[in-house]
Design a protein around this motif. Structure first.
Motif, PDB file in Angstrom:
ATOM      1  N   UNK A  58       0.215 -26.731  11.388  1.00 30.70           N
ATOM      2  CA  UNK A  58      -0.017 -27.500  12.607  1.00 30.70           C
ATOM      3  C   UNK A  58      -1.421 -27.241  13.176  1.00 30.70           C
ATOM      4  N   UNK A  59      -2.410 -27.269  12.295  1.00 25.54           N
ATOM      5  CA  UNK A  59      -3.803 -27.051  12.680  1.00 25.54           C
ATOM      6  C   UNK A  59      -4.601 -28.294  12.301  1.00 25.54           C
ATOM      7  N   UNK A  60      -5.452 -28.716  13.196  1.00 20.37           N
ATOM      8  CA  UNK A  60      -6.311 -29.859  12.919  1.00 20.37           C
ATOM      9  C   UNK A  60      -7.738 -29.362  12.739  1.00 20.37           C
ATOM     10  N   UNK A  61      -8.324 -29.728  11.630  1.00 24.11           N
ATOM     11  CA  UNK A  61      -9.702 -29.385  11.325  1.00 24.11           C
ATOM     12  C   UNK A  61     -10.561 -30.625  11.549  1.00 24.11           C
ATOM     13  N   UNK A  62     -11.691 -30.442  12.173  1.00 23.70           N
ATOM     14  CA  UNK A  62     -12.593 -31.576  12.340  1.00 23.70           C
ATOM     15  C   UNK A  62     -14.014 -31.128  12.059  1.00 23.70           C
ATOM     16  N   UNK A  63     -14.821 -32.093  11.679  1.00 22.49           N
ATOM     17  CA  UNK A  63     -16.239 -31.840  11.454  1.00 22.49           C
ATOM     18  C   UNK A  63     -16.972 -33.132  11.742  1.00 22.49           C
ATOM     19  N   UNK A  64     -18.247 -33.029  11.940  1.00 25.34           N
ATOM     20  CA  UNK A  64     -19.014 -34.233  12.174  1.00 25.34           C
ATOM     21  C   UNK A  64     -20.110 -34.048  13.198  1.00 25.34           C
ATOM     22  N   UNK A  65     -20.677 -35.145  13.570  1.00 23.89           N
ATOM     23  CA  UNK A  65     -21.802 -35.178  14.487  1.00 23.89           C
ATOM     24  C   UNK A  65     -21.415 -34.567  15.831  1.00 23.89           C
ATOM     25  N   UNK A  66     -22.138 -33.511  16.221  1.00 28.57           N
ATOM     26  CA  UNK A  66     -21.838 -32.798  17.455  1.00 28.57           C
ATOM     27  C   UNK A  66     -22.891 -33.012  18.533  1.00 28.57           C
ATOM     28  N   UNK A  74     -36.779 -44.968  22.490  1.00 26.24           N
ATOM     29  CA  UNK A  74     -35.802 -45.859  21.883  1.00 26.24           C
ATOM     30  C   UNK A  74     -35.549 -47.027  22.834  1.00 26.24           C
ATOM     31  N   UNK A  75     -35.700 -48.237  22.314  1.00 25.37           N
ATOM     32  CA  UNK A  75     -35.533 -49.444  23.122  1.00 25.37           C
ATOM     33  C   UNK A  75     -34.200 -50.136  22.879  1.00 25.37           C
ATOM     34  N   UNK A  76     -33.695 -50.056  21.652  1.00 24.26           N
ATOM     35  CA  UNK A  76     -32.421 -50.710  21.349  1.00 24.26           C
ATOM     36  C   UNK A  76     -31.538 -49.797  20.501  1.00 24.26           C
ATOM     37  N   UNK A  77     -30.264 -49.829  20.825  1.00 26.22           N
ATOM     38  CA  UNK A  77     -29.256 -49.117  20.047  1.00 26.22           C
ATOM     39  C   UNK A  77     -28.224 -50.160  19.660  1.00 26.22           C
ATOM     40  N   UNK A  78     -28.047 -50.347  18.371  1.00 32.14           N
ATOM     41  CA  UNK A  78     -27.154 -51.381  17.859  1.00 32.14           C
ATOM     42  C   UNK A  78     -25.695 -51.147  18.184  1.00 32.14           C
ATOM     43  N   UNK A  79     -24.945 -52.214  18.071  1.00 35.14           N
ATOM     44  CA  UNK A  79     -23.501 -52.188  18.302  1.00 35.14           C
ATOM     45  C   UNK A  79     -22.868 -51.132  17.398  1.00 35.14           C
ATOM     46  N   UNK A  80     -21.988 -50.345  17.974  1.00 34.53           N
ATOM     47  CA  UNK A  80     -21.228 -49.320  17.258  1.00 34.53           C
ATOM     48  C   UNK A  80     -22.111 -48.323  16.510  1.00 34.53           C
ATOM     49  N   UNK A  81     -23.298 -48.062  17.025  1.00 39.20           N
ATOM     50  CA  UNK A  81     -24.212 -47.116  16.371  1.00 39.20           C
ATOM     51  C   UNK A  81     -23.582 -45.736  16.218  1.00 39.20           C
ATOM     52  N   UNK A  82     -22.728 -45.348  17.161  1.00 39.40           N
ATOM     53  CA  UNK A  82     -22.086 -44.035  17.122  1.00 39.40           C
ATOM     54  C   UNK A  82     -20.555 -44.166  17.140  1.00 39.40           C
ATOM     55  N   UNK A  83     -20.062 -45.238  16.582  1.00 39.02           N
ATOM     56  CA  UNK A  83     -18.628 -45.510  16.539  1.00 39.02           C
ATOM     57  C   UNK A  83     -17.880 -44.385  15.834  1.00 39.02           C
ATOM     58  N   UNK A  84     -16.802 -43.934  16.424  1.00 40.74           N
ATOM     59  CA  UNK A  84     -15.935 -42.870  15.897  1.00 40.74           C
ATOM     60  C   UNK A  84     -16.610 -41.504  15.853  1.00 40.74           C
ATOM     61  N   UNK A  85     -17.670 -41.322  16.606  1.00 41.85           N
ATOM     62  CA  UNK A  85     -18.282 -39.985  16.737  1.00 41.85           C
ATOM     63  C   UNK A  85     -17.626 -39.321  17.932  1.00 41.85           C
ATOM     64  N   UNK A  86     -16.555 -38.638  17.685  1.00 35.20           N
ATOM     65  CA  UNK A  86     -15.712 -38.124  18.759  1.00 35.20           C
ATOM     66  C   UNK A  86     -16.310 -36.938  19.507  1.00 35.20           C
ATOM     67  N   UNK A  87     -17.199 -36.216  18.883  1.00 33.68           N
ATOM     68  CA  UNK A  87     -17.753 -35.039  19.558  1.00 33.68           C
ATOM     69  C   UNK A  87     -18.934 -35.417  20.416  1.00 33.68           C
TER      70      UNK A  87
END
Length: 87
Positions: A58-66, A74-87
């Motif tokens: 019952x342990x959840x491991x996660x990794x990714x962009x922190x 930066x002038x523009x950031x596209x749609x969903x540029x960081x989609x699903x980046x939960x951290x």
């Protein structure tokens, strides 16, 4: 899909990050976007997150962009540029 890319250095002088450039880079932890970058494309860092649950313990491991540092410029950031980046 599993991507082993952990570190990316975007050099000063780069002016854009293309669409889906780092899509599904689950091991990418930190990135600094220099002031020379004017645009970040659609989905550039989307899905840079992975989560797995070990049901036996019952342990959840996660990794990714922190951490993302976006310098002034930066002038523009596209749609969903960081989609699903939960951290």
């Amino acid at each position: 899909m599993y991507n082993y890319l952990e570190t990316v250095v975007i050099s000063d002088g780069v002016t854009s990050i293309g669409e889906h450039a780092f899509y599904y880079c689950e091991n990418l932890k930190n990135i600094t976007i220099p002031s020379s970058v004017k645009s970040i494309g659609m989905g550039a860092f989307s899905n840079c997150y992975y989560e797995e649950t070990d049901d036996d313990y019952n342990i959840t491991y996660s990794r990714g962009l922190e951490k993302v540092i976006i310098q002034d410029g930066v002038e523009t950031i596209g749609v969903q540029a960081f989609y699903m980046c939960k951290n």
